[in-house]
Design a protein around this motif. Structure first.
Motif, PDB file in Angstrom:
ATOM      1  N   THR A 170       4.603   4.431  -3.246  1.00 13.82           N
ATOM      2  CA  THR A 170       5.336   5.376  -2.522  1.00 13.82           C
ATOM      3  C   THR A 170       4.616   6.037  -1.424  1.00 13.82           C
ATOM      4  OG1 THR A 170       4.463   7.091  -4.365  1.00 13.82           O
ATOM      5  CG2 THR A 170       6.851   5.909  -4.616  1.00 13.82           C
ATOM      6  N   GLY A 171       3.369   6.191  -1.546  1.00 13.35           N
ATOM      7  CA  GLY A 171       2.399   6.858  -0.321  1.00 13.35           C
ATOM      8  C   GLY A 171       2.629   5.929   0.783  1.00 13.35           C
ATOM      9  N   THR A 172       2.544   4.645   0.696  1.00 16.35           N
ATOM     10  CA  THR A 172       2.639   3.823   1.915  1.00 16.35           C
ATOM     11  C   THR A 172       3.911   2.996   2.182  1.00 16.35           C
ATOM     12  OG1 THR A 172       1.516   1.916   0.920  1.00 16.35           O
ATOM     13  CG2 THR A 172       0.156   3.658   1.839  1.00 16.35           C
ATOM     14  N   SER A 173       4.808   3.202   1.066  1.00 18.44           N
ATOM     15  CA  SER A 173       6.210   2.603   1.029  1.00 18.44           C
ATOM     16  C   SER A 173       5.682   0.926   1.213  1.00 18.44           C
ATOM     17  CB  SER A 173       6.886   2.927   2.234  1.00 18.44           C
ATOM     18  OG  SER A 173       7.586   4.297   2.120  1.00 18.44           O
ATOM     19  N   ASN A 174       4.780   0.438   0.681  1.00 20.88           N
ATOM     20  CA  ASN A 174       4.553  -0.827   0.601  1.00 20.88           C
ATOM     21  C   ASN A 174       4.941  -1.519  -0.682  1.00 20.88           C
ATOM     22  OD1 ASN A 174       3.148  -3.380   1.129  1.00 20.88           O
ATOM     23  ND2 ASN A 174       1.126  -2.445   0.354  1.00 20.88           N
ATOM     24  N   TYR A 175       5.733  -2.598  -0.518  1.00 24.87           N
ATOM     25  CA  TYR A 175       6.376  -3.349  -1.545  1.00 24.87           C
ATOM     26  C   TYR A 175       5.950  -4.906  -1.451  1.00 24.87           C
ATOM     27  CZ  TYR A 175       9.349  -5.882  -4.547  1.00 24.87           C
ATOM     28  OH  TYR A 175       9.981  -6.790  -5.528  1.00 24.87           O
ATOM     29  N   GLY A 176       5.298  -5.354  -2.461  1.00 24.71           N
ATOM     30  CA  GLY A 176       4.728  -6.788  -2.295  1.00 24.71           C
ATOM     31  C   GLY A 176       4.707  -7.532  -3.827  1.00 24.71           C
ATOM     32  N   VAL A 177       4.075  -8.638  -3.657  1.00 24.62           N
ATOM     33  CA  VAL A 177       3.616  -9.407  -5.020  1.00 24.62           C
ATOM     34  C   VAL A 177       2.462  -9.828  -4.789  1.00 24.62           C
ATOM     35  CG1 VAL A 177       4.476 -11.366  -6.092  1.00 24.62           C
ATOM     36  CG2 VAL A 177       6.142 -10.250  -4.618  1.00 24.62           C
ATOM     37  N   LYS A 178       1.511  -9.530  -5.650  1.00 20.84           N
ATOM     38  CA  LYS A 178       0.063 -10.052  -5.714  1.00 20.84           C
ATOM     39  C   LYS A 178      -0.167 -10.978  -6.852  1.00 20.84           C
ATOM     40  CE  LYS A 178      -4.504  -7.981  -6.316  1.00 20.84           C
ATOM     41  NZ  LYS A 178      -5.140  -6.647  -6.501  1.00 20.84           N
ATOM     42  N   THR A 179      -0.866 -11.880  -6.497  1.00 25.45           N
ATOM     43  CA  THR A 179      -1.322 -12.975  -7.480  1.00 25.45           C
ATOM     44  C   THR A 179      -2.607 -12.238  -8.397  1.00 25.45           C
ATOM     45  OG1 THR A 179      -0.671 -14.878  -6.012  1.00 25.45           O
ATOM     46  CG2 THR A 179      -2.229 -15.194  -8.023  1.00 25.45           C
ATOM     47  N   VAL A 180      -2.345 -12.106  -9.640  1.00 25.65           N
ATOM     48  CA  VAL A 180      -3.482 -11.356 -10.268  1.00 25.65           C
ATOM     49  C   VAL A 180      -4.435 -12.511 -10.864  1.00 25.65           C
ATOM     50  CG1 VAL A 180      -3.732  -9.940 -12.017  1.00 25.65           C
ATOM     51  CG2 VAL A 180      -1.721  -9.692 -11.025  1.00 25.65           C
TER      52      VAL A 180
END
Length: 323
Positions: A170-180
């Protein structure tokens, strides 16, 4: 005599200052050369920037959902991870790269545990024991393990388990998908088994692989033979074709454990995929028509207009309403 002695002292101090400055310059120059040399054999500026971007700490995200997929390498979309099966002209597939990095002790791999991943020293695999467990031929030369390319079982690794995290900050409004993390899956037929069995080998945190995946070119299309992409591009852009077999849940159950038929399992996988799409759609959906009025606002305005109309038509005044 005294003046000569004082002049000599000043001269000596000047020489010392000059030598000190030169020594500082030499150290600075040497440091710059070392940094330049490291940069030439390390990551490029673009690669380093992408590495920082992908190193997002999902623990700081306000929303996240962990998804487990199985990547079948027989599918066309996942072929860049499987070919070439044998190293050729400096090219190799993903498992060959992983195997060589493990043999050189450049990355760490962790035991595949049923239903969970623990990336601690206690569960770190021993490479020698891994070779013996899966019957991989090797030689020992000058105290070092040597495995020939032909003995690396990359042709038997026909799938990968993949753990990915969908997240929103929410702080950066960053939405994504990360390979863990990734887990190679070897396909072998047992001595007393007619069907091929999947054997998960180990989990590797993708953050350990990323610096090498950034520099490993792959061919992503049969129509374009130029290797313009890397393994990291393949994962970062979600170019893989993988079916969901589990999501992180309170009971730690795979989909197959709470569904009773292939049709029900397929429906559950499609439902999860749709939930992920719906979340992203609702996240960025906005009302661009600033003149539109919500139904609740319309009702409030209608009630106010009725009250004003009735008040203007009434002959009673506040004085008449007094008791």
């Amino acid at each position: 005599m005294k003046k000569t002695f004082i002049s000599f002292i000043f001269f000596a101090l000047s020489l010392a200052a000059i030598f000190a400055q030169e020594a500082v310059r030499e150290r600075i120059t040497q440091s710059r050369e070392n940094q330049s040399g490291k940069a030439s054999v390390g990551l490029s500026v673009r690669a380093a920037q992408m590495n920082r971007t992908q190193s997002t700490d999902i623990e700081d995200a306000k929303w996240s959902r962990e998804i487990y997929r199985y990547l079948d390498l027989s599918k066309e979309g996942n072929a860049p991870l499987y070919y070439p099966v044998m190293p050729e002209q400096g090219r190799m597939n993903l498992f060959t790269m992983i195997f060589k990095l493990l043999s050189e002790n450049k990355i760490a791999a962790y035991e595949y545990l049923d239903g969970r991943e623990v990336f601690t020293h206690e569960y770190r695999i021993d490479f020698n024991e891994f070779l013996d467990r899966f019957g991989i031929f090797y030689e020992t030369r000058n105290g070092e393990i040597v495995v020939n390319d032909v003995d690396i079982p990359s042709h038997e690794v026909q799938g990968y388990y993949l753990k990915e995290a969908y997240y929103f900050e929410t702080g950066t409004s960053n939405y994504g998908v990360k390979t863990v993390a990734v887990c190679p899956v070897i396909h072998r037929q047992g001595d007393y088994e007619a069907n091929t069995v999947r054997y998960p080998l180990f989990w590797i945190p993708y953050d350990e692989l990323r610096p090498y995946a950034l520099r490993m070119p792959i061919m992503t299309s049969s129509l374009n033979n130029t290797m313009t992409a890397t393994i990291d591009d393949f994962f970062r852009k979600n170019n893989y074709d993988g079916e969901i077999y589990k999501t992180t849940n309170l009971r730690n159950l795979a989909i197959s454990q709470y569904t009773s038929s292939p049709e029900e399992m397929k429906a559950e996988q499609e439902k999860i995929e749709q939930q992920l799409k719906d979340f992203e759609t609702r996240l960025w959906k906005e009302n661009n028509d600033s003149t539109s009025v919500q139904p609740a606002q319309q009702n409030r305005r209608a009630r106010r207009n009725i009250f004003r109309t009735s008040s203007s038509n009434s002959s009673n005044t506040m004085r008449d309403r007094r008791y």
